[in-house]
Design a protein around this motif. Structure first.
Motif, PDB file in Angstrom:
ATOM      1  N   ILE A  74       0.843  -1.205   0.000  1.00 44.07           N
ATOM      2  CA  ILE A  74       0.000   0.000   0.000  1.00 44.07           C
ATOM      3  C   ILE A  74       0.880   1.257   0.000  1.00 44.07           C
ATOM      4  CG2 ILE A  74      -1.594   1.353   1.431  1.00 44.07           C
ATOM      5  CD1 ILE A  74      -2.876  -1.371   2.239  1.00 44.07           C
ATOM      6  N   GLY A  79       0.345   2.916  -7.857  1.00 49.23           N
ATOM      7  CA  GLY A  79      -0.826   2.802  -8.734  1.00 49.23           C
ATOM      8  C   GLY A  79      -1.977   2.109  -8.018  1.00 49.23           C
ATOM      9  N   ALA A  80      -3.026   1.819  -8.768  1.00 45.47           N
ATOM     10  CA  ALA A  80      -4.210   1.185  -8.188  1.00 45.47           C
ATOM     11  C   ALA A  80      -3.888  -0.176  -7.580  1.00 45.47           C
ATOM     12  CB  ALA A  80      -5.291   1.025  -9.246  1.00 45.47           C
ATOM     13  N   PRO A  83      -3.272  -0.287  -3.408  1.00 42.56           N
ATOM     14  CA  PRO A  83      -4.440  -0.492  -2.538  1.00 42.56           C
ATOM     15  C   PRO A  83      -5.176  -1.807  -2.810  1.00 42.56           C
ATOM     16  CG  PRO A  83      -4.453   1.726  -3.445  1.00 42.56           C
ATOM     17  CD  PRO A  83      -3.305   1.014  -4.087  1.00 42.56           C
ATOM     18  N   LEU A  84      -5.214  -2.234  -4.061  1.00 43.80           N
ATOM     19  CA  LEU A  84      -5.968  -3.458  -4.385  1.00 43.80           C
ATOM     20  C   LEU A  84      -5.274  -4.691  -3.820  1.00 43.80           C
ATOM     21  CD1 LEU A  84      -7.013  -2.595  -8.047  1.00 43.80           C
ATOM     22  CD2 LEU A  84      -8.555  -2.845  -6.092  1.00 43.80           C
ATOM     23  N   THR A  87      -5.016  -4.421   0.054  1.00 44.69           N
ATOM     24  CA  THR A  87      -6.247  -4.793   0.769  1.00 44.69           C
ATOM     25  C   THR A  87      -6.465  -6.297   0.708  1.00 44.69           C
ATOM     26  OG1 THR A  87      -7.182  -2.643   0.185  1.00 44.69           O
ATOM     27  CG2 THR A  87      -8.708  -4.291   0.996  1.00 44.69           C
ATOM     28  N   ARG A 121     -12.434  -2.933  -2.387  1.00 41.68           N
ATOM     29  CA  ARG A 121     -11.655  -1.760  -2.756  1.00 41.68           C
ATOM     30  C   ARG A 121     -11.996  -1.279  -4.161  1.00 41.68           C
ATOM     31  NH1 ARG A 121     -10.913   0.885   0.497  1.00 41.68           N
ATOM     32  NH2 ARG A 121      -9.612  -0.379   1.853  1.00 41.68           N
ATOM     33  N   GLY A 122     -12.055  -2.230  -5.113  1.00 43.04           N
ATOM     34  CA  GLY A 122     -12.183  -1.844  -6.512  1.00 43.04           C
ATOM     35  C   GLY A 122     -13.617  -1.831  -7.028  1.00 43.04           C
TER      36      GLY A 122
ATOM     37  N   LEU B  73      -8.883   4.946  -4.732  1.00 45.79           N
ATOM     38  CA  LEU B  73      -8.547   3.712  -3.992  1.00 45.79           C
ATOM     39  C   LEU B  73      -7.551   4.000  -2.880  1.00 45.79           C
ATOM     40  CD1 LEU B  73      -8.201   0.996  -6.789  1.00 45.79           C
ATOM     41  CD2 LEU B  73     -10.212   1.877  -5.645  1.00 45.79           C
ATOM     42  N   THR B  74      -6.540   4.792  -3.189  1.00 45.88           N
ATOM     43  CA  THR B  74      -5.536   5.117  -2.171  1.00 45.88           C
ATOM     44  C   THR B  74      -6.184   5.905  -1.035  1.00 45.88           C
ATOM     45  OG1 THR B  74      -3.825   5.165  -3.867  1.00 45.88           O
ATOM     46  CG2 THR B  74      -3.296   6.226  -1.780  1.00 45.88           C
ATOM     47  N   GLU B  76      -9.360   5.879  -0.125  1.00 41.99           N
ATOM     48  CA  GLU B  76     -10.245   4.995   0.656  1.00 41.99           C
ATOM     49  C   GLU B  76      -9.437   4.085   1.582  1.00 41.99           C
ATOM     50  OE1 GLU B  76     -14.089   4.510  -2.357  1.00 41.99           O
ATOM     51  OE2 GLU B  76     -12.574   2.944  -2.276  1.00 41.99           O
ATOM     52  N   THR B  77      -8.299   3.604   1.075  1.00 36.55           N
ATOM     53  CA  THR B  77      -7.467   2.726   1.891  1.00 36.55           C
ATOM     54  C   THR B  77      -6.913   3.494   3.091  1.00 36.55           C
ATOM     55  OG1 THR B  77      -6.861   1.541  -0.116  1.00 36.55           O
ATOM     56  CG2 THR B  77      -5.547   1.091   1.825  1.00 36.55           C
ATOM     57  N   ASP B  80      -9.556   3.934   5.604  1.00 36.38           N
ATOM     58  CA  ASP B  80      -9.801   2.680   6.340  1.00 36.38           C
ATOM     59  C   ASP B  80      -8.824   2.495   7.501  1.00 36.38           C
ATOM     60  OD1 ASP B  80     -11.947   1.864   4.921  1.00 36.38           O
ATOM     61  OD2 ASP B  80     -10.939   0.285   3.784  1.00 36.38           O
ATOM     62  N   PHE B  81      -7.616   3.049   7.339  1.00 33.84           N
ATOM     63  CA  PHE B  81      -6.605   2.870   8.378  1.00 33.84           C
ATOM     64  C   PHE B  81      -6.754   3.868   9.533  1.00 33.84           C
ATOM     65  CE2 PHE B  81      -4.598   0.067   5.426  1.00 33.84           C
ATOM     66  CZ  PHE B  81      -3.684  -0.684   6.135  1.00 33.84           C
TER      67      PHE B  81
END
Lengths: 210, 239
Positions: A74, A79-80, A83-84, A87, A121-122, B73-74, B76-77, B80-81
């Protein structure tokens, strides 16, 4: 034969090697329908993970390994896929927390939680031309193998095979999520890079099992 | 303090440039850039976003504006933390980055709460943002007014004023206008658009020399209309 922390660490090391070996292939796939950074990003992320594996304290569980992978990916991927995948490993760690040795059912728990993490996440569904198209068949196939009483390595083999087929099957699809979704029909004929890297990582899990 | 803003972009330059742009219209609002990766490449950084969330939060919360996919996404992650308490004070705006950030910044500067700032950002999704809502239906009971006010005893209170400043209601004067409108509870419309919606006002494209109609149907709307009319007539400090 169950799979413990040694397997988890070996899986991650092997994943890093495989991602490095396939770096150019993943960059090419991503350049065709995305922004071209997938191979480089994952390679950097897994290299950072490998550098941290030695800091794991004695007595770490598989969940501790996956948690380290999650937070490192993370923070480093960019890039995406950071997080993907991050997670995915984080949820996988949660699913097997406290277990020192993973049997077939635990592996299914792990894979299911990882897949659910990617979906959370996605927000992609099967058929959107994303890594979910590798993960969901992998989870389903692993669950069938475990229910059929197969051992750990066979469960992982079932997952890897289904992921490879799933990744290949993204080729004729139009993308509905991610950068490739901007391309419409132009994405048809190209394999999704995230599905491909997912299948490589799931293959690595078998290669180091027993 | 006010709600803070966090700008998450793949590009450090976009994030920093947008902070500069939005700050021009929103003095005193914490607007933090989280653009690019840790080593300055194109991408988003979990660590920069996490640090930005805490830097932007003065206790009233943070509205996060994101560009392309993985920025969300970053973000949201990273959210979440957060601890449960901190997480409740963060909202990701569903809005285009630049227009959303500018609208959110102005809303934050007027002291709007988290929900209202996120909603202001979301007005950037629609070209009809804030169109005439709330006008015409409220019961009115106004006394007769002196002076130039064109109003009737039981109709809406309205004034027509001409834009005298050189550039009309462009970004900075529009922001000043919206901030003033937001100090009043009453709903005022400008040529039918909500005076509190920056993007709706800017969308009118009002240039120098244009006459605008300020209308409020609410009992306490007169003061707001008068204040706004005076601001327009003052020329916003421009020549």
């Amino acid at each position: 034969m169950t799979l413990g922390t040694d397997w988890a660490i070996a899986w991650i090391r092997r994943s890093a090697d495989v991602v490095a070996e396939h770096r150019v292939e993943l960059i090419t796939l991503d350049r065709e329908i995305g922004d071209g950074d997938h191979g480089e990003n994952l390679d950097r992320g897994f290299s950072a993970v490998v550098a941290k594996l030695d800091t794991l304290p004695e007595g770490s569980t598989p969940a501790d390994v996956f948690k380290l992978v999650a937070t490192t990916l993370i923070s480093t991927v960019g890039g995406a896929s950071g997080p993907l995948f991050g997670t995915a490993y984080l949820k996988a760690a949660g699913a097997v927390a406290g277990r020192e040795d993973l049997d077939s059912a635990s592996l299914v728990d792990l894979l299911t939680a990882a897949r659910d993490g990617v979906v959370l996440r996605g927000k992609a569904a099967v058929g959107d031309k994303t890594m979910i198209d590798a993960w969901t068949p992998a989870v389903d196939s692993a669950a069938r193998a475990a229910e059929g009483g197969q051992d750990e390595k066979s469960v992982l083999e079932a997952a890897a095979q289904a992921a490879e087929t799933g990744a290949r099957d993204t080729e004729p699809l139009v993308a509905h999520k991610g950068r490739a979704s901007y391309l419409g029909e132009r994405a048809v004929g190209h394999r999704d890079p995230g599905a491909q890297s997912s299948s490589l990582i799931l293959r690595a899990a078998v290669e180091v099992a027993g | 303090m006010t709600v803070g803003l966090l700008i998450v972009s793949h590009s450090g330059k976009i994030a920093e440039g947008l902070v500069e742009l939005a700050a021009q219209m929103a003095e005193g609002v914490a607007i933090i850039a989280a653009g690019g990766t840790d080593d300055g490449r194109i991408g988003t950084s979990f660590d920069r976003v996490s640090a930005g969330l805490s830097a932007a939060d003065s206790g009233d919360g943070v509205v996060v504006l994101c560009d392309l996919g993985s920025a969300v996404l970053t973000a949201e992650t990273a959210i979440d933390f957060l601890d449960d308490g901190d997480r409740a004070r963060v909202a990701i705006a569903d809005a285009p980055l630049v227009e959303g950030a500018v609208a959110a910044a102005v809303a934050a500067a007027t002291g709007s709460d988290l929900e209202a700032v996120a909603a202001a950002a979301a007005t950037a999704n629609s070209s009809t943002a804030g169109a005439g809502e709330g006008s015409g239906d409220a019961p009115v009971d106004l006394e007769s007014k002196e002076g130039e006010a064109a109003t009737t005893a039981d109709g809406p209170y309205a004034r027509s004023v001409t834009l005298v400043n050189r550039d009309g209601l462009h970004a900075r004067p529009a922001a000043e206008f919206v901030k003033l409108a937001s100090r009043f509870d009453a709903t005022v419309t400008v040529n039918g658009k909500d005076a509190k919606s920056l993007l709706a006002i800017m969308g009118l494209g009002l240039t120098a020399g244009t006459t605008v109609d300020l209308v409020s149907s609410q009992p306490d709307g007169r003061q707001a209309v008068d204040a706004l009319a005076e601001l327009i007539e003052s020329g916003f400090g421009e020549s």
